[in-house]
Design a protein around this motif. Sequence first.
Motif, short mmCIF file in Angstrom:
data_model
loop_
_atom_site.label_atom_id
_atom_site.label_comp_id
_atom_site.label_asym_id
_atom_site.label_seq_id
_atom_site.Cartn_x
_atom_site.Cartn_y
_atom_site.Cartn_z
N ASP A 205 0.83 -1.21 0.00
CA ASP A 205 0.00 0.00 0.00
C ASP A 205 0.87 1.27 0.00
OD1 ASP A 205 -2.62 0.97 -0.12
OD2 ASP A 205 -2.65 1.42 2.02
N ASN A 206 1.92 1.24 -0.81
CA ASN A 206 2.88 2.35 -0.94
C ASN A 206 3.66 2.64 0.35
OD1 ASN A 206 2.83 2.92 -3.62
ND2 ASN A 206 1.69 4.84 -3.46
N GLU A 207 3.68 1.68 1.27
CA GLU A 207 4.48 1.79 2.49
C GLU A 207 5.64 0.81 2.41
OE1 GLU A 207 4.00 3.95 4.87
OE2 GLU A 207 1.96 4.67 4.47
N THR A 327 -1.78 2.97 9.05
CA THR A 327 -2.99 3.52 8.43
C THR A 327 -4.22 2.69 8.76
OG1 THR A 327 -2.57 2.22 6.43
CG2 THR A 327 -1.65 4.44 6.51
N LYS A 329 -4.58 -0.45 7.57
CA LYS A 329 -4.70 -1.50 6.57
C LYS A 329 -4.04 -2.79 7.09
CE LYS A 329 -3.36 -2.89 1.87
NZ LYS A 329 -4.73 -3.28 1.46
#
Length: 449
Positions: A205-207, A327, A329
């Motif tokens: 998730d772009n992390e 976040t 998620k």
Amino acid sequence: MQTTLVNEIETGFVERRRSSMPSAPASVEETGLDFPFLIELLTKTLFIRGQLKLLDLVTHTRLPLVVLEPLLAFMRSKQMCEASRSSGAETAISYNLTELGSARAEDYLRKSQYVGPAPVSLTAYIDQVKQQSIANMHVSREQLSEVFTGLVVNQRILTQFGAAMNSGRAIFVYGPAGSGKTFIAEHLAGLLTGNVAIPHAILVDNEVIQVFDPLTHVPAFSPERSQRNGAPSDSGGLVLDRRRMSDQRWIMCNRPVIKTGGELTLRMLDLDFDENARFYQAPPQVKANNGLLIIDDLGRQLAPATDIMNRWIVPLDRRVDYLSLHTGKKFMLPFDVIVVFSTNLSPTKLADDAFLRRLGYKIYVGALSEDEYAVITRQVCEELQIPFTEQGFKYLLHGLHEKYGKPLFACIPRDILEQVRDFARFENVPAEMSSDLLDWAWGNYFTHD
């Protein structure tokens, strides 16, 4: 002749399987990462490192030239970077950020300060872990004998450990303090065979989640051999070609071995998010994937042992683990680990029957026989250069152990004889297994009411 040929073919297949590295991506799409994420990573790299040659960008990002070219072309088209050439060679091209590029980099760094090798996708990581699963590893009696050569361990216990290592399931080792549980557990690492590819980092998730840990993971090949296989070289000797090579976002390593003890907390088993740097460190069970995770001194952690054990119920049962980003998620990762729990406590005091069933192997390590105890005592005497005597050993056995009702634990000969050596050094006298010196060491070693 045919048998030899078949063996060579099978051996070659096994070696290729053990050293299987993912192929280098031939395009941005094949990296499994979004184009904007790669632009951000490249921009931050140029901002932190300053002007870089094309070779240096390959080295820092671990991305091949065919992936970097469209990224750099886009950045130039958006006036984020400039290129300069000192000669006609492709390796002579250097890149540096413009004012606009520097401003963008500062924005990107506020989102995440990760500036390192490009991560791999979560899907690629899951596929690779499954491909090199610990369940594919087989341990034979010959391997077991070789690893434990010269060590005094009951053959029944060794057989239990050998079978357990073939199961891929968790191993629960219990018994009194000093019986050798940790010693045996640490030697199980010698039974791990084959190499595994470990990513520098994965992207969820772009992390960014860093996985490779130089304190934990041991590269299987020397830098020279890695360079021959197409790995980036800090020496500048890499030829920038566009042939399909291995993906340098992965490092070929020995199967990992991670040991944790009384310092373990429940929080350590989750992702470690750095609030300032804005990226994550993987927890120990992820770093140990495809390898061995030893949890020593179970019951001495700050968190209750039952809470720590309950944390493993789902991973041990379903071979998957669930982690959460800051976040909120949640995502799933493979739990491909042989977990070795070692404790001085009774299993029934740590977990209920439902959990113990999931452990698979419960192995008790207790006191030694007199013959086993004698072998260890001889070995320690030889190492410490203390003459072994039958009279001294009999006094240790009957005049001390039997008199005071102390079991024959594996740790005692070394602990006692080291104190004999220490006293002899202090008094400048020969170290020997005399009753006086053994009495003196015994009195120091054991507490008195």
